[in-house]
Write a protein that holds these residues in place. Structure first.
Motif, short mmCIF file in Angstrom:
data_model
loop_
_atom_site.label_atom_id
_atom_site.label_comp_id
_atom_site.label_asym_id
_atom_site.label_seq_id
_atom_site.Cartn_x
_atom_site.Cartn_y
_atom_site.Cartn_z
N ALA A 36 -3.24 3.36 7.22
CA ALA A 36 -3.08 4.33 6.16
C ALA A 36 -2.50 5.67 6.62
CB ALA A 36 -4.43 4.56 5.47
N GLY A 37 -2.72 6.03 7.86
CA GLY A 37 -2.16 7.26 8.40
C GLY A 37 -2.39 8.48 7.55
N ASP A 38 -1.29 9.04 7.02
CA ASP A 38 -1.36 10.27 6.23
C ASP A 38 -2.18 10.10 4.95
OD1 ASP A 38 0.22 11.50 8.11
OD2 ASP A 38 2.09 11.25 6.98
N ALA A 76 6.54 1.20 -0.40
CA ALA A 76 6.74 2.62 -0.71
C ALA A 76 6.21 2.95 -2.10
CB ALA A 76 8.22 2.99 -0.60
N ALA A 77 6.44 2.06 -3.07
CA ALA A 77 5.97 2.29 -4.44
C ALA A 77 4.45 2.29 -4.50
CB ALA A 77 6.54 1.23 -5.37
N GLY A 78 3.82 1.37 -3.79
CA GLY A 78 2.36 1.32 -3.77
C GLY A 78 1.76 2.54 -3.11
N LYS A 79 2.36 2.95 -2.00
CA LYS A 79 1.88 4.15 -1.30
C LYS A 79 2.01 5.37 -2.22
CE LYS A 79 2.46 6.89 2.86
NZ LYS A 79 3.22 7.12 4.09
N GLU A 80 3.09 5.44 -2.94
CA GLU A 80 3.29 6.56 -3.87
C GLU A 80 2.23 6.54 -4.97
OE1 GLU A 80 6.71 8.06 -6.96
OE2 GLU A 80 7.36 7.15 -5.08
N ILE A 87 -3.87 12.86 -5.64
CA ILE A 87 -3.56 14.20 -6.17
C ILE A 87 -4.27 14.40 -7.50
CG2 ILE A 87 -1.72 15.65 -7.14
CD1 ILE A 87 0.13 14.37 -4.95
N ARG A 88 -4.23 13.39 -8.35
CA ARG A 88 -4.91 13.50 -9.64
C ARG A 88 -6.41 13.68 -9.46
NH1 ARG A 88 -3.00 8.22 -12.18
NH2 ARG A 88 -4.72 8.64 -13.56
#
Length: 95
Positions: A36-38, A76-80, A87-88
């Motif tokens: 997961a890193g960041d 990339a889409a899943g990570k986003e 954030i929410r």
């Protein structure tokens, strides 16, 4: 066997169980740090600790159509999606 012997054995068994859970948790956290890193860092900021964040990453989330966040990090889409949800959550925006 006396009651004190039973109590001592029980305490030892519980201590051994706690140690096993701790070891497993550390391994899980290390593996999640690699995967997961960041995102793990971002989740830790939202949830207050890396351990709580790791637990959240491993559980299905209603906001992600009951998928586990960790399972979505492979694209990339899943990570986003996961980052947007974090954030929410951080700002209390659930819809």
């Amino acid at each position: 066997m006396s009651t004190s012997d039973e109590e001592r054995r029980h305490r030892e068994a519980v201590a051994a169980l706690d140690a096993a859970v701790q070891r497993a948790g550390v391994r899980q956290l290390v593996q999640l740090e690699r995967l997961a890193g960041d995102v793990l860092t971002q989740a830790a900021e939202v949830f207050g600790s890396r351990e709580t964040a790791a637990d959240w990453l491993m559980r299905p989330a209603m906001a992600l159509d009951r998928q586990r966040p960790v399972d979505l990090l492979g694209t990339a889409a899943g990570k986003e999606q996961v980052e947007l949800l974090l954030i929410r959550l951080q700002y209390g925006v659930y819809t």
